[in-house]
Design an enzyme around this catalytic site. Structure first.
Site, PDB file in Angstrom:
ATOM      1  CG  HIS A   1      -2.720   2.846   0.348  1.00 19.97           C
ATOM      2  ND1 HIS A   1      -3.938   2.785  -0.762  1.00 19.97           N
ATOM      3  CD2 HIS A   1      -2.613   4.409   0.236  1.00 19.97           C
ATOM      4  CE1 HIS A   1      -3.920   4.038  -1.101  1.00 19.97           C
ATOM      5  NE2 HIS A   1      -3.758   4.659  -0.817  1.00 19.97           N
TER       6      HIS A   1
ATOM      7  CG  ASP B   1      -5.097   0.492  -2.332  1.00 18.36           C
ATOM      8  OD1 ASP B   1      -6.539   1.417  -3.115  1.00 18.36           O
ATOM      9  OD2 ASP B   1      -4.493   0.377  -1.443  1.00 18.36           O
TER      10      ASP B   1
ATOM     11  CD  GLU C   1      -2.465   7.252  12.939  1.00 22.28           C
ATOM     12  OE1 GLU C   1      -2.597   6.007  11.991  1.00 22.28           O
ATOM     13  OE2 GLU C   1      -1.982   7.631  12.531  1.00 22.28           O
TER      14      GLU C   1
END
Length: 502
Positions: free
Chosen positions: A25, A137, A402
């Site tokens: 995060h 968040d 990724e």
């Protein structure tokens, strides 16, 4: 990307960004912080004292020095507050609910006090204006509410996939239909019909782990995630680290309930593209709570093209000794070269070196000949290396993105939370990898490693991964969907900041 105007009557936007304090995060929201700085904003990144100390800098509420593990970027400072847990508390998947409870009960008042102070200062000693917006968040809804109570507009950021967010939003429907909790003897391959848009591919076993593990509708974790997600309907907006073409179905469904939703990912590639196009010196730093062993890059340099399977279970997953042994033997028996990340806290109650010493001479010899085992790596750099042919992953969303950007096929062994649905997307929807969920025996693992690295299956998923990488890379440059969504987000934040100071 344009810098805000210089109208002296309107203070420059100053956004406080507060990630849930675990590495995945924090990394994601650091990338967002950097992109906002490039857009002319001032950014305060708020971490916990515990994580800031792990990053190499002691901290208190008034400390805004940059830890050595964080990039030194103009107009980006780091502050921290305590998470109010004992120093030895496990801040991993075994302890994340307790961490969340402590943040809500004990740390939230401290956050509110800090934010009040940051809003009072026209200009602080280090040149930062008053905070005018918060991006918190999405699993910290109490921090979002506290921000609004102070008078600062707040936007939610969910760092998981849009698909998992949509499933969490639909938890009440899953309960109402009787599909969750699972009945005794339920077929885990049975289709799920209560998630609009996912009926064609979603099975019971593909639901996030809180749905799979719940024994009753009042399960704490299940209700916590449902409540956090529903709360985003009441925020000023929702940011997701994804892109339109990758998760179009889920984004369409989410926007039916949360119209002000911005898909601006993959953020790590947005940052890289901006640096490249604007000749910004790349610092290549991220939030890393572990020391990165870069010797693995030298080892990769010595391996043939696409000959290595890279193995990592992310930053917070834990596993049993039995599971690790099955993977170890399978990797050696596959005959492939492998780069394996084994964190110091990966195992529950056991040191992996003790396991190594208990293995057969054949397995230890195969590891020495073809394996490289390290505690942590620069993952984006590893996935970009030509020697890597496949990524055996826990299917965390950051790792998935990724790998997609790197065009690297995946072999998915999901562990918890959103990882089950992510692995289904990889294997069934995007067809850029193989889904190995709910399997952990050496024979099956070896077979799937071979399939992912060689033969017709490997060729197909490699081709698909290459095509998807091109599509994703196009989204983050000018004219791409994520680039344009980010421009809209910038203008929206500016509008919130202007209204907030009037």
């Amino acid at each position: 990307m344009e810098t805000p105007g210089t109208d002296s009557s309107v203070p420059p936007p100053h956004v406080l960004i507060f990630p849930f304090p675990i590495q995945g995060h924090m990394n994601c929201m650091l990338y967002l912080s950097e992109m906002l700085v490039y857009s002319g904003f001032h950014i305060t990144l708020l971490l916990t004292d515990h994580n800031l100390s792990l990053l190499g800098s002691s901290s208190n509420n008034n400390n805004h020095s940059h830890p050595s593990s964080l990039p030194d970027i103009p107009r980006l400072r780091v502050l921290s507050i305590p998470d109010c847990l004992p120093a030895d508390h496990p801040r991993n998947l075994d302890g994340w609910v307790e961490l969340l409870d402590s943040l809500k009960t004990n740390a939230c008042p401290l956050y509110k006090s800090l934010l009040l102070d940051l809003c009072k200062m026209d200009v602080s000693a280090d040149g930062f204006p008053a905070v005018t917006c918060v991006i918190a968040d999405g699993i910290l809804p109490f921090m979002i509410d506290a921000s609004e109570q102070v008078g600062v507009p707040a936007i939610a950021f969910r760092t998981a996939s849009a698909s998992s967010v949509w499933i969490y939003y639909c938890i009440p429907q899953l309960i109402q239909s009787g599909e969750v909790p699972f009945r005794d003897g339920a077929d885990w391959d049975e289709p799920i019909n209560s998630i609009p848009g996912m009926e064609s591919f979603l099975r019971r076993r593909d639901l996030p782990s809180p749905c799979r593990l719940a024994k009753n509708p009042e399960d704490k974790v299940l209700q916590l995630l449902a409540t956090c997600t529903a709360h985003s309907e009441r925020t000023r907006g929702l940011i997701l680290n994804t892109l339109e073409t990758l998760e179009s179905i889920s984004l369409e469904q989410i926007r039916a309930h949360m119209p002000t939703t911005y898909a601006i990912g993959p953020l790590h590639e947005m940052v890289r593209a901006y640096r490249s196009q604007n000749n910004v010196c790349a610092h290549d730093k991220s939030v890393s709570l572990w020391h990165q062993d870069c010797t693995c890059m030298t080892w990769l340099d010595q391996q043939p093209r696409r000959s290595v399977i890279y193995v990592s279970y992310g930053s917070i997953a834990v596993m049993t000794q039995e599971s690790l042994i099955e993977f170890w033997i399978a990797l050696v028996n596959s005959g492939e070269h492998f780069l394996w990340v084994v964190r110091s806290d990966l195992l529950r109650g056991e040191e992996w070196t003790n396991i190594r010493d208990s293995l057969s001479l054949e397995v230890r010899k195969g590891t020495e000949e073809r394996g490289c085992i390290v505690s942590w790596v620069p993952q984006v750099e590893v996935l970009a290396h030509p020697a890597v042919g496949c990524f055996l992953t826990h299917s965390g969303w950051n790792s998935t993105l990724e790998s997609i950007v790197g065009g690297v096929p995946m072999l998915c062994w999901p562990f918890a939370v959103d990882q089950q649905i992510n692995s289904r997307l990889v294997g069934e929807v995007w067809r850029i990898g193989l889904d190995m969920k709910d399997v952990c025996d050496r024979t099956t693992i070896e077979k799937m490693v071979r399939a992912a690295m060689n033969g017709e299956t490997a060729s197909e998923i490699r081709k698909n991964a290459h095509e998807l990488a091109k599509m994703v890379n196009n989204s983050v440059v000018e004219g791409g969907s994520s680039f344009e969504n980010f421009q809209r987000l910038i203008e929206y934040i500016k509008s919130l900041c202007k209204r907030n100071v009037q």
